[in-house]
Design a protein around this motif. Structure first.
Motif, PDB file in Angstrom:
ATOM      1  N   ASP A   5      -0.217  -6.642  -9.508  1.00 21.02           N
ATOM      2  CA  ASP A   5       0.164  -5.858  -8.258  1.00 21.02           C
ATOM      3  C   ASP A   5      -0.483  -6.293  -6.947  1.00 21.02           C
ATOM      4  O   ASP A   5      -1.712  -5.865  -7.075  1.00 21.02           O
ATOM      5  CB  ASP A   5       0.214  -4.446  -8.457  1.00 21.02           C
ATOM      6  CG  ASP A   5       0.846  -3.782  -7.249  1.00 21.02           C
ATOM      7  OD1 ASP A   5       0.974  -4.147  -6.201  1.00 21.02           O
ATOM      8  OD2 ASP A   5       1.319  -2.459  -7.596  1.00 21.02           O
ATOM      9  N   GLN A  32      -7.820  -1.729 -10.052  1.00 22.03           N
ATOM     10  CA  GLN A  32      -7.011  -3.072 -10.755  1.00 22.03           C
ATOM     11  C   GLN A  32      -8.267  -4.050 -11.044  1.00 22.03           C
ATOM     12  O   GLN A  32      -7.918  -4.761 -12.092  1.00 22.03           O
ATOM     13  CB  GLN A  32      -5.912  -3.438  -9.716  1.00 22.03           C
ATOM     14  CG  GLN A  32      -5.175  -4.321 -10.155  1.00 22.03           C
ATOM     15  CD  GLN A  32      -4.049  -4.703  -9.447  1.00 22.03           C
ATOM     16  OE1 GLN A  32      -2.882  -5.520  -9.998  1.00 22.03           O
ATOM     17  NE2 GLN A  32      -3.878  -4.504  -8.386  1.00 22.03           N
ATOM     18  N   ARG A  65       4.267   4.693  -5.752  1.00 21.02           N
ATOM     19  CA  ARG A  65       5.322   4.028  -6.551  1.00 21.02           C
ATOM     20  C   ARG A  65       6.589   4.518  -6.369  1.00 21.02           C
ATOM     21  O   ARG A  65       7.681   3.981  -6.491  1.00 21.02           O
ATOM     22  CB  ARG A  65       4.941   4.626  -8.011  1.00 21.02           C
ATOM     23  CG  ARG A  65       3.969   3.810  -9.022  1.00 21.02           C
ATOM     24  CD  ARG A  65       3.462   4.360 -10.140  1.00 21.02           C
ATOM     25  NE  ARG A  65       4.530   4.687 -11.089  1.00 21.02           N
ATOM     26  CZ  ARG A  65       4.506   3.922 -12.203  1.00 21.02           C
ATOM     27  NH1 ARG A  65       3.889   2.620 -12.173  1.00 21.02           N
ATOM     28  NH2 ARG A  65       5.251   3.972 -13.140  1.00 21.02           N
ATOM     29  N   TYR A  93       4.944  -0.309 -17.235  1.00 22.73           N
ATOM     30  CA  TYR A  93       4.167   0.123 -16.151  1.00 22.73           C
ATOM     31  C   TYR A  93       4.183   1.527 -16.061  1.00 22.73           C
ATOM     32  O   TYR A  93       4.921   1.993 -15.105  1.00 22.73           O
ATOM     33  CB  TYR A  93       4.409  -0.619 -14.692  1.00 22.73           C
ATOM     34  CG  TYR A  93       4.521  -2.234 -14.807  1.00 22.73           C
ATOM     35  CD1 TYR A  93       3.436  -2.991 -14.648  1.00 22.73           C
ATOM     36  CD2 TYR A  93       6.030  -2.929 -14.825  1.00 22.73           C
ATOM     37  CE1 TYR A  93       3.513  -4.282 -14.663  1.00 22.73           C
ATOM     38  CE2 TYR A  93       5.843  -4.304 -14.791  1.00 22.73           C
ATOM     39  CZ  TYR A  93       4.614  -4.927 -14.397  1.00 22.73           C
ATOM     40  OH  TYR A  93       4.589  -6.165 -14.437  1.00 22.73           O
ATOM     41  N   ASN A 110       0.763  -1.380   0.052  1.00 22.32           N
ATOM     42  CA  ASN A 110      -0.126   0.074  -0.091  1.00 22.32           C
ATOM     43  C   ASN A 110       0.899   1.299  -0.025  1.00 22.32           C
ATOM     44  O   ASN A 110       0.566   2.204   0.826  1.00 22.32           O
ATOM     45  CB  ASN A 110      -0.842  -0.124   1.221  1.00 22.32           C
ATOM     46  CG  ASN A 110      -1.831  -1.097   1.521  1.00 22.32           C
ATOM     47  OD1 ASN A 110      -2.321  -1.566   0.377  1.00 22.32           O
ATOM     48  ND2 ASN A 110      -1.867  -1.919   2.515  1.00 22.32           N
ATOM     49  N   THR A 170       1.995  -1.453  -4.831  1.00 24.15           N
ATOM     50  CA  THR A 170       1.718   0.014  -5.095  1.00 24.15           C
ATOM     51  C   THR A 170       0.422   0.273  -5.831  1.00 24.15           C
ATOM     52  O   THR A 170       0.226   1.449  -6.405  1.00 24.15           O
ATOM     53  CB  THR A 170       2.990   0.497  -6.314  1.00 24.15           C
ATOM     54  OG1 THR A 170       2.963  -0.242  -7.436  1.00 24.15           O
ATOM     55  CG2 THR A 170       4.548   0.190  -5.653  1.00 24.15           C
ATOM     56  N   SER A 171      -0.295  -0.979  -6.012  1.00 24.18           N
ATOM     57  CA  SER A 171      -1.642  -0.605  -6.494  1.00 24.18           C
ATOM     58  C   SER A 171      -2.609  -1.322  -5.668  1.00 24.18           C
ATOM     59  O   SER A 171      -2.009  -2.681  -5.238  1.00 24.18           O
ATOM     60  CB  SER A 171      -1.820  -1.024  -7.857  1.00 24.18           C
ATOM     61  OG  SER A 171      -0.806  -0.377  -8.789  1.00 24.18           O
ATOM     62  N   THR A 216       0.702   2.338 -13.226  1.00 29.28           N
ATOM     63  CA  THR A 216       0.206   1.656 -12.159  1.00 29.28           C
ATOM     64  C   THR A 216       1.100   0.386 -12.046  1.00 29.28           C
ATOM     65  O   THR A 216       2.210   0.104 -12.816  1.00 29.28           O
ATOM     66  CB  THR A 216      -1.111   1.037 -12.632  1.00 29.28           C
ATOM     67  OG1 THR A 216      -1.103   0.260 -13.676  1.00 29.28           O
ATOM     68  CG2 THR A 216      -2.056   2.109 -12.957  1.00 29.28           C
TER      69      THR A 216
END
Ligand SMILES: [Fe+2]
Ligand SMILES: [Fe+2]
Length: 432
Positions: A265, A276, A231, A245, A228, A269-270, A248
């Motif tokens: 992911d 998603q 990036r 990427y 969580n 990071t997503s 995302t």
């Protein structure tokens, strides 16, 4: 998934290949054309510029493109253009590299994407005039011949990771997929991120000196804090792979009309849900006609080491995957999901909603390229078909509409063989 014994699988045509490629190209690679007169062989030590981090990857269609990149410093070589030519003959063309920041350092990522290439063709390339001459091969336009590649995850930079690199390269795979936890840089260690690249670059070389492209997805050890995070907390991963990427942590890579990799992911990071999951549903629907759709993610939906059940109000491992992704895998008849993160060898039974069903989804994992834990046993966990505590990689072979999957240990021993089911309409019962 259909049961298949090792003996039946290997069969006569693959017998006697012990110590060499187990499932790699059955026939010799295309005979290389004569090297251009000015060429310097890759193995020679007299080339003045030999970047130890040279890496091939893809940002889009692997049948007509190749991305060449390395991490270096400005000025270490005068000419950073990538020169490339078909091995069958033809003039060299030049593609400039755009130096991009490699975070927390003065290093730069030098990247050139070569486009408009011939499918299924060998190419020479070099950096400027002072590097050795390297080779790559584009993916074929049609899957008329066997497609074979390796996958794994949780590598690190230790001797086992190197041994697995060596075994992987020995199979002469068309490419490699690493499903997260590449070097274990944790978003902080430039040394570790570069060590992973150096190892990969040195060992992942196929027959005739062909460099083996890497397709990667993000794992918790690419990210400072693991889960969580924005990036920016996975600086080395995105410095290398933001071509695939750009915004995302999830993407698709489509190989002509025969293979799609859906790279996810698992909450690093997503978020797993929301954008998603919406995107995943659409991406799978759009690829309903592709004969081979493989999903790759890091944290497993069906773990082999960690506990599937939550405790003390905390979510169980893979809970988000099972809630938001697994129904989509089942609805869109994904045949195989490659999972990692638990550092074991694992094969699940074909599963629908966690229960064995011959038309279900096969989950292979769990990331022990260079890291190891003792897995739970199949007799204790109903969804598991096989587990073991071994460093391993997976070798995949696509033949027509058939898909074969081998697990090889770091010494090249075949640990497990299976075949995954078909995607034909109605083969997988849809869970509404
Ligand atoms: Fe890991
Ligand atoms: Fe992990």
């Amino acid at each position: 998934m259909l049961p298949l014994t090792r003996r039946a699988f290997l069969g006569a045509s693959l017998a006697g290949l012990a110590g060499g490629p187990v499932l790699g190209a059955d026939k010799p690679a295309e005979k290389p054309a004569e090297k251009p007169a000015e060429a310097t062989p890759r193995a020679s030590d007299d080339a003045a510029f030999q970047p130890s981090t040279l890496l091939l990857t893809w940002q889009r269609d692997p049948t007509t493109t190749m991305t060449v990149q390395w991490v270096g410093v400005k000025g270490e070589t005068a000419d950073t253009k990538v020169y490339y030519a078909p091995a069958a003959g033809g003039p060299f063309e030049a593609e400039p590299t755009l130096p991009r920041p490699y975070p927390q350092t003065d290093f730069k990522v030098f990247r050139a994407e070569l486009t408009g290439l011939r499918p299924g063709a060998d190419y020479w390339f070099r950096i400027g005039k002072r590097s050795p001459l390297y080779r790559f091969r584009t993916m074929p336009a049609k899957a008329t011949d066997t497609i074979h590649f390796v996958s794994g995850g949780d590598c690190g930079v230790n001797v086992h990771a190197i041994a697995n690199n060596v075994q992987a390269a020995r199979q002469d795979p068309m490419f490699a997929v690493v499903g997260g936890d590449l070097g274990y840089d944790d978003g902080k260690s430039v040394e570790v991120s570069l060590a992973f690249l150096r190892n990969y670059s040195k060992h992942m070389v196929g027959r005739d000196g062909r460099l083996i492209p890497l397709v990667a997805c993000v794992g918790n050890h690419e990210v400072e804090g693991g889960y969580n995070k924005p990036r920016a907390k996975a600086p080395f991963f995105y410095a290398l792979f933001d071509g695939l990427y750009p915004e995302t942590g999830f993407a698709t890579l489509d190989f002509g009309d025969y293979l799609s990799l859906v790279l996810l992911d698992s909450g690093h990071t997503s978020a797993i849900d929301g954008a998603q999951a919406d995107w995943l549903g659409k991406a799978l629907k759009e690829r309903a006609e592709q004969p081979h759709v493989l999903v790759v993610n890091h944290v497993p939906a069906y773990p082999s080491f960690r506990k599937i059940a939550g405790k003390d109000g905390k979510a169980g491992t893979g809970e988000g995957n099972r809630k938001h992704w697994v129904p989509l895998f089942e609805k869109h008849r994904v045949p195989v999901v490659l999972e990692h993160h638990d550092h074991t060898f694992k094969r699940t039974k074909p599963l629908l909603d966690g229960r064995q069903d011959e038309n279900g989804v096969l989950y292979l994992g769990d990331g022990s390229w260079g890291r190891l834990r003792a897995p739970q046993k199949p007799e204790d966990l109903a969804y598991l078909a096989a587990t073991s505590r071994d460093y391993h990689l997976s070798l995949h072979r696509l033949q027509g509409e058939e898909r074969f999957h081998l697990a090889l240990d770091e010494n090249g021993r075949v640990m497990d063989v299976c075949r995954s089911g078909q995607r034909k309409g109605g083969m997988v019962r849809v869970r509404e």
